[in-house]
Design a protein around this motif. Structure first.
Motif, PDB file in Angstrom:
ATOM      1  N   PRO A  67       0.808  -1.224   0.000  1.00 25.40           N
ATOM      2  CA  PRO A  67       0.000   0.000   0.000  1.00 25.40           C
ATOM      3  C   PRO A  67       0.842   1.274   0.000  1.00 25.40           C
ATOM      4  O   PRO A  67       0.427   2.296  -0.537  1.00 25.40           O
ATOM      5  CB  PRO A  67      -0.815  -0.130   1.298  1.00 25.40           C
ATOM      6  CG  PRO A  67      -0.901  -1.602   1.537  1.00 25.40           C
ATOM      7  CD  PRO A  67       0.404  -2.154   1.070  1.00 25.40           C
ATOM      8  N   ARG A  68       2.046   1.212   0.581  1.00 29.12           N
ATOM      9  CA  ARG A  68       2.901   2.395   0.609  1.00 29.12           C
ATOM     10  C   ARG A  68       3.749   2.525  -0.654  1.00 29.12           C
ATOM     11  O   ARG A  68       4.014   3.624  -1.132  1.00 29.12           O
ATOM     12  CB  ARG A  68       3.826   2.351   1.828  1.00 29.12           C
ATOM     13  CG  ARG A  68       3.170   2.851   3.108  1.00 29.12           C
ATOM     14  CD  ARG A  68       4.238   3.065   4.178  1.00 29.12           C
ATOM     15  NE  ARG A  68       3.731   3.798   5.319  1.00 29.12           N
ATOM     16  CZ  ARG A  68       3.565   5.092   5.370  1.00 29.12           C
ATOM     17  NH1 ARG A  68       3.834   5.824   4.306  1.00 29.12           N
ATOM     18  NH2 ARG A  68       3.125   5.696   6.440  1.00 29.12           N
ATOM     19  N   PHE A  69       4.211   1.390  -1.190  1.00 27.92           N
ATOM     20  CA  PHE A  69       5.029   1.391  -2.410  1.00 27.92           C
ATOM     21  C   PHE A  69       4.222   0.733  -3.527  1.00 27.92           C
ATOM     22  O   PHE A  69       4.462  -0.417  -3.895  1.00 27.92           O
ATOM     23  CB  PHE A  69       6.350   0.637  -2.176  1.00 27.92           C
ATOM     24  CG  PHE A  69       7.242   1.293  -1.165  1.00 27.92           C
ATOM     25  CD1 PHE A  69       8.163   2.251  -1.544  1.00 27.92           C
ATOM     26  CD2 PHE A  69       7.156   0.946   0.181  1.00 27.92           C
ATOM     27  CE1 PHE A  69       8.991   2.862  -0.605  1.00 27.92           C
ATOM     28  CE2 PHE A  69       7.978   1.549   1.120  1.00 27.92           C
ATOM     29  CZ  PHE A  69       8.890   2.510   0.723  1.00 27.92           C
ATOM     30  N   GLN A  70       3.275   1.494  -4.074  1.00 23.87           N
ATOM     31  CA  GLN A  70       2.330   0.914  -5.019  1.00 23.87           C
ATOM     32  C   GLN A  70       2.939   0.655  -6.393  1.00 23.87           C
ATOM     33  O   GLN A  70       2.347  -0.055  -7.204  1.00 23.87           O
ATOM     34  CB  GLN A  70       1.098   1.829  -5.130  1.00 23.87           C
ATOM     35  CG  GLN A  70       0.347   1.926  -3.799  1.00 23.87           C
ATOM     36  CD  GLN A  70      -0.920   2.750  -3.897  1.00 23.87           C
ATOM     37  OE1 GLN A  70      -1.351   3.149  -4.964  1.00 23.87           O
ATOM     38  NE2 GLN A  70      -1.547   2.999  -2.748  1.00 23.87           N
ATOM     39  N   HIS A  75      12.955   0.161  -7.431  1.00 23.90           N
ATOM     40  CA  HIS A  75      13.983   1.190  -7.285  1.00 23.90           C
ATOM     41  C   HIS A  75      15.069   0.795  -6.285  1.00 23.90           C
ATOM     42  O   HIS A  75      16.165   1.365  -6.301  1.00 23.90           O
ATOM     43  CB  HIS A  75      13.331   2.513  -6.842  1.00 23.90           C
ATOM     44  CG  HIS A  75      12.648   2.425  -5.518  1.00 23.90           C
ATOM     45  ND1 HIS A  75      11.461   1.740  -5.334  1.00 23.90           N
ATOM     46  CD2 HIS A  75      13.004   2.909  -4.294  1.00 23.90           C
ATOM     47  CE1 HIS A  75      11.107   1.831  -4.057  1.00 23.90           C
ATOM     48  NE2 HIS A  75      12.019   2.526  -3.410  1.00 23.90           N
ATOM     49  N   LEU A  76      14.778  -0.179  -5.403  1.00 23.76           N
ATOM     50  CA  LEU A  76      15.763  -0.572  -4.397  1.00 23.76           C
ATOM     51  C   LEU A  76      16.941  -1.324  -5.018  1.00 23.76           C
ATOM     52  O   LEU A  76      18.059  -1.265  -4.494  1.00 23.76           O
ATOM     53  CB  LEU A  76      15.104  -1.437  -3.319  1.00 23.76           C
ATOM     54  CG  LEU A  76      14.038  -0.738  -2.463  1.00 23.76           C
ATOM     55  CD1 LEU A  76      13.435  -1.715  -1.471  1.00 23.76           C
ATOM     56  CD2 LEU A  76      14.631   0.465  -1.731  1.00 23.76           C
ATOM     57  N   ARG A 209      22.120   6.201 -12.783  1.00 22.23           N
ATOM     58  CA  ARG A 209      21.268   6.640 -13.894  1.00 22.23           C
ATOM     59  C   ARG A 209      19.867   6.056 -13.763  1.00 22.23           C
ATOM     60  O   ARG A 209      18.866   6.713 -14.060  1.00 22.23           O
ATOM     61  CB  ARG A 209      21.885   6.225 -15.230  1.00 22.23           C
ATOM     62  CG  ARG A 209      23.062   7.090 -15.674  1.00 22.23           C
ATOM     63  CD  ARG A 209      23.711   6.526 -16.931  1.00 22.23           C
ATOM     64  NE  ARG A 209      22.772   6.440 -18.042  1.00 22.23           N
ATOM     65  CZ  ARG A 209      22.552   7.410 -18.919  1.00 22.23           C
ATOM     66  NH1 ARG A 209      23.204   8.562 -18.801  1.00 22.23           N
ATOM     67  NH2 ARG A 209      21.703   7.241 -19.900  1.00 22.23           N
ATOM     68  N   GLU A 210      19.794   4.799 -13.309  1.00 18.05           N
ATOM     69  CA  GLU A 210      18.481   4.174 -13.123  1.00 18.05           C
ATOM     70  C   GLU A 210      17.743   4.780 -11.933  1.00 18.05           C
ATOM     71  O   GLU A 210      16.533   4.998 -11.999  1.00 18.05           O
ATOM     72  CB  GLU A 210      18.642   2.666 -12.952  1.00 18.05           C
ATOM     73  CG  GLU A 210      19.132   1.958 -14.207  1.00 18.05           C
ATOM     74  CD  GLU A 210      19.124   0.449 -14.073  1.00 18.05           C
ATOM     75  OE1 GLU A 210      18.541  -0.054 -13.074  1.00 18.05           O
ATOM     76  OE2 GLU A 210      19.681  -0.233 -14.943  1.00 18.05           O
ATOM     77  N   VAL A 211      18.468   5.047 -10.856  1.00 21.99           N
ATOM     78  CA  VAL A 211      17.841   5.675  -9.685  1.00 21.99           C
ATOM     79  C   VAL A 211      17.268   7.039 -10.060  1.00 21.99           C
ATOM     80  O   VAL A 211      16.170   7.419  -9.630  1.00 21.99           O
ATOM     81  CB  VAL A 211      18.862   5.827  -8.532  1.00 21.99           C
ATOM     82  CG1 VAL A 211      18.276   6.652  -7.401  1.00 21.99           C
ATOM     83  CG2 VAL A 211      19.274   4.450  -8.007  1.00 21.99           C
ATOM     84  N   ILE A 246      14.234   0.862 -14.246  1.00 15.42           N
ATOM     85  CA  ILE A 246      14.591   0.900 -12.836  1.00 15.42           C
ATOM     86  C   ILE A 246      14.790  -0.544 -12.374  1.00 15.42           C
ATOM     87  O   ILE A 246      13.833  -1.300 -12.256  1.00 15.42           O
ATOM     88  CB  ILE A 246      13.507   1.587 -11.994  1.00 15.42           C
ATOM     89  CG1 ILE A 246      13.223   2.996 -12.549  1.00 15.42           C
ATOM     90  CG2 ILE A 246      13.917   1.668 -10.532  1.00 15.42           C
ATOM     91  CD1 ILE A 246      12.093   3.700 -11.868  1.00 15.42           C
ATOM     92  N   GLY A 247      16.031  -0.905 -12.147  1.00 14.00           N
ATOM     93  CA  GLY A 247      16.308  -2.302 -11.805  1.00 14.00           C
ATOM     94  C   GLY A 247      15.992  -3.193 -12.985  1.00 14.00           C
ATOM     95  O   GLY A 247      16.386  -2.934 -14.123  1.00 14.00           O
ATOM     96  N   ARG A 248      15.227  -4.232 -12.743  1.00 13.50           N
ATOM     97  CA  ARG A 248      14.860  -5.153 -13.810  1.00 13.50           C
ATOM     98  C   ARG A 248      13.550  -4.775 -14.487  1.00 13.50           C
ATOM     99  O   ARG A 248      13.105  -5.463 -15.401  1.00 13.50           O
ATOM    100  CB  ARG A 248      14.769  -6.573 -13.249  1.00 13.50           C
ATOM    101  CG  ARG A 248      13.708  -6.740 -12.173  1.00 13.50           C
ATOM    102  CD  ARG A 248      13.927  -8.020 -11.402  1.00 13.50           C
ATOM    103  NE  ARG A 248      15.123  -7.924 -10.593  1.00 13.50           N
ATOM    104  CZ  ARG A 248      15.687  -8.956  -9.973  1.00 13.50           C
ATOM    105  NH1 ARG A 248      15.145 -10.137 -10.064  1.00 13.50           N
ATOM    106  NH2 ARG A 248      16.781  -8.805  -9.272  1.00 13.50           N
TER     107      ARG A 248
END
Length: 301
Positions: A67-70, A75-76, A209-211, A246-248
């Motif tokens: 619910p917080r990271f919908q 990005h992690l 660059r992805e972040v 972003i990541g994969r």
């Protein structure tokens, strides 16, 4: 076993081996009086922290969203890669600084026998783990495993260089060039620091660059080419697109501009148009976040 679970399993094995190698490196460095071997052990201790962080990220990626990271936890992954690359860069700079101090203060005497044995064991383990992790990273398309494989490769190069320095020390210590032997360990450490520096720097740059959500050129060009053809075929007025990786996960947002009197048909017809675009782009549901809408108002594009 899912891809994420396989990644976690590989990282857990890597974590156990990293702890073992760190213990070997620290004990061997102290016994051999070799800063180069000590650096290998310290490097592995840093890698332990990075591997633990990567494991936690993989557990979150398995949850996909909350619910917080919908938008999920994608990005992690590059965030950990960026931090890891920065830390490994600092480790290389630290090694280079120590080497310069050693070279300018007359070097130091190492215990060649102990050093050769310890460095040989470390090099075999490090390079074997680099190959093993690299294969898993390629098969699972995992940036986190690729980061771990690079860490093992750097450690392996460190160990191989130390092996070479001790072999040279054995060859020189009873000859006319024996006075150069104390300089071999710091010299090798300096070369290691310089040679290893580009790898974590490049990894940190790409992850950053992805972040920052910098649009990757290849993905942007693919979407632009696909949509230009699609718009021309269907007679639409134009389109706008925004992409990020972003990541994969690839994030693609497309707005197609139609005429004010355009008749797109039923919802099913519109879905078929969306599916056509998705097929042309070759997106995968587990690797892409694709949003497509049709509007006659340029303000919505």
């Amino acid at each position: 076993m899912t891809g994420t679970q396989q990644e976690q399993r590989a990282l857990k094995i890597s974590l156990g081996m990293t702890v073992l190698v760190a213990a070997i490196g620290l004990s061997g460095g102290m016994l051999a009086h070799s800063p180069a071997i000590l650096f290998d052990g310290i490097y592995c201790l840093v890698d332990v922290a990075l591997t633990v962080a990567a494991l936690q990220v993989l557990k979150l990626l398995g949850n996909e969203q909350s619910p917080r990271f919908q938008y999920g936890f994608w990005h992690l992954e590059p965030l950990v890669e960026a931090i890891g690359g920065a830390i490994l860069t600092l480790a290389c700079v630290y090694a280079l600084s120590n080497a310069i101090i050693g070279l300018t203060t007359g070097g130091h005497v190492t215990r060649v026998g102990y050093g050769l044995v310890w460095a040989s064991v470390l090099s075999v383990v490090d390079l074997a783990m680099a190959v093993w992790m690299g294969r898993h990273a390629k098969r699972l398309h995992s940036g986190l495993l690729a980061l771990d494989a690079r860490a093992w490769l750097l450690a392996g190069l460190v160990s191989m260089a130390v092996v070479v320095s001790f072999i040279l020390a054995v060859a020189l210590r009873n000859g006319p060039h024996a006075h150069w032997v104390p300089y071999l360990d710091p010299l090798v450490l300096a070369l290691i620091g310089l040679a290893s520096l580009p790898l974590p720097l490049l990894a940190a740059w790409r992850a950053t660059r992805e972040v920052l959500q910098v649009a990757p050129d290849d993905l942007d060009e693919q979407v632009q080419a696909t949509m230009q053809q699609f718009v021309a075929e269907h007679g639409f007025r134009g389109f706008t697109s925004r992409v990020a990786k972003i990541g994969r996960m690839k994030f693609i947002e497309i707005h197609v501009l139609t005429g004010p009197d355009a008749l797109l048909g039923s919802i099913s017809d519109v879905d078929r148009l969306r599916n056509d675009i998705a097929t042309r782009l070759g997106t995968r549901p587990d690797r892409s976040w694709l949003t497509i809408d049709f509007t006659a108002d340029p303000d919505w594009t």
